[in-house]
Design a protein around this motif. Sequence first.
Motif, PDB file in Angstrom:
ATOM      1  N   SER A   3     -23.026   8.983 -31.357  1.00  0.00           N
ATOM      2  CA  SER A   3     -23.040   7.428 -32.011  1.00  0.00           C
ATOM      3  C   SER A   3     -22.227   7.076 -32.974  1.00  0.00           C
ATOM      4  O   SER A   3     -21.238   7.864 -33.489  1.00  0.00           O
ATOM      5  CB  SER A   3     -24.271   7.624 -32.903  1.00  0.00           C
ATOM      6  N   GLU A   4     -22.105   5.883 -33.085  1.00  0.00           N
ATOM      7  CA  GLU A   4     -20.979   5.233 -33.973  1.00  0.00           C
ATOM      8  C   GLU A   4     -20.916   5.664 -35.222  1.00  0.00           C
ATOM      9  O   GLU A   4     -20.049   5.837 -35.939  1.00  0.00           O
ATOM     10  CB  GLU A   4     -21.220   3.740 -33.828  1.00  0.00           C
ATOM     11  N   SER A   6     -21.992   8.735 -36.392  1.00  0.00           N
ATOM     12  CA  SER A   6     -21.793  10.042 -36.795  1.00  0.00           C
ATOM     13  C   SER A   6     -20.344  10.393 -36.132  1.00  0.00           C
ATOM     14  O   SER A   6     -19.943  11.455 -36.914  1.00  0.00           O
ATOM     15  CB  SER A   6     -22.652  10.797 -35.663  1.00  0.00           C
ATOM     16  N   GLU A 127     -27.057  15.715 -34.433  1.00  0.00           N
ATOM     17  CA  GLU A 127     -26.597  14.890 -33.363  1.00  0.00           C
ATOM     18  C   GLU A 127     -25.848  15.894 -32.283  1.00  0.00           C
ATOM     19  O   GLU A 127     -25.932  15.799 -31.119  1.00  0.00           O
ATOM     20  CB  GLU A 127     -26.163  13.708 -33.787  1.00  0.00           C
TER      21      GLU A 127
END
Length: 398
Positions: A3-4, A6, A127
């Motif tokens: 994700s952006e 992370s 994540e």
Amino acid sequence: MLSEQSTPVVRETLPVVRAAIGEIAEVFYGRMFDAHPELLADLFNRGNQANGEQRKALAGSIAAFAEQLLAHPDVRPDTMLARIAHKHASLGITSDQYKIVHKYLFAAMGEVLGDAVTTEVAEAWDEVYWLMANALIALETRLYAQTGAAEGETWQQMTIAERHQESPDVVSFTLRHTDGRPCASFRAGQYVSVQVELPDGAHQIRQYSLSCAPGRPEWRISVKRAGGAALPDGEVSSWLHHNARVGDTLTVSAPFGDLTLRPGDGPLLLASAGIGTTPVLSMLNHLAATGSPRPVTVVHADRTPDDHAHREELRQLVRALPDARLHLWYEEPDGQEPEAAAGLADLAAVELPESVTAYLCGPLPFMRSVRGDLLRRGVPAQDIHYEVFGPDLWLAAS
């Protein structure tokens, strides 16, 4: 895809995690085995735990996966994941075990890194972990389905039909199903796991390449005695050498492994050292059985001719192919193979055709040397495939 939110956190903390992941792994395994001793006794390789190789492999795979997510956010590292998934399926790993690993791995990360593990850092690496874990679970689910087995239930009982001493330290076992049905086919180059009960009650598992041709009603494995019976790295092979006899029953997995002979008619290089000859034998058996006209260059290195397991079979298979050449090296020649070279394998004098596809199997120093030689000679990295016996310590470097 990471994700952006992370991505920058993982990029910033990766050097810190990479530097500490050896210590993290040590704490992680210690805590997990204290809480779940059955995992060390019946699943994890005690030899690789004793010498630290499993911990290095964990460090390499997690760091390499994170680096791939950062460098190629839209591309999943399928080669790395497939290799791990095949090994996990051969061990009977189940999806619920990823939750156990997660629990103790992240507790260890917090213990080692302390205040550096903020909520933001923990969520970002959580994540990373689940992206890798869920990808592996999906691959392993597919592998189990392909073998017709439920998750984790890859095991079958097989009878030892034949036993042959191939060299002082290598014995081969021909295996049949206990109910007499033909063995399942496999792809040349694959391996099976063998689980044995040791004197202390542990059920240890090791992988052995299938050294016969696919499509036969029987399987064959060739087992090199490693270490010693009193050492964790040699406890399974020593048990098989000392105890497994014709008529005995072994617990064996379905075939797995992604280093397999790709179809086609292009030239091949099959390079092995020591017991690494076993997947090469399977590939050559397959090529001979199918009457393949492919140009094949076979390279093998060993300590002595007597230590070279399946030496005469290798020669016979090369002779059976219409366009195959054999190159041998022995560290200690004794005159039995006058055409063999002395010393370590050196591909400088070996003629290789253009567009060759290479398969390497043997100790890491051998494969690193041969791979380097091939790269210097212009063989593309994507055309060089390799097999590692034990945890793959090459993931981050290859």
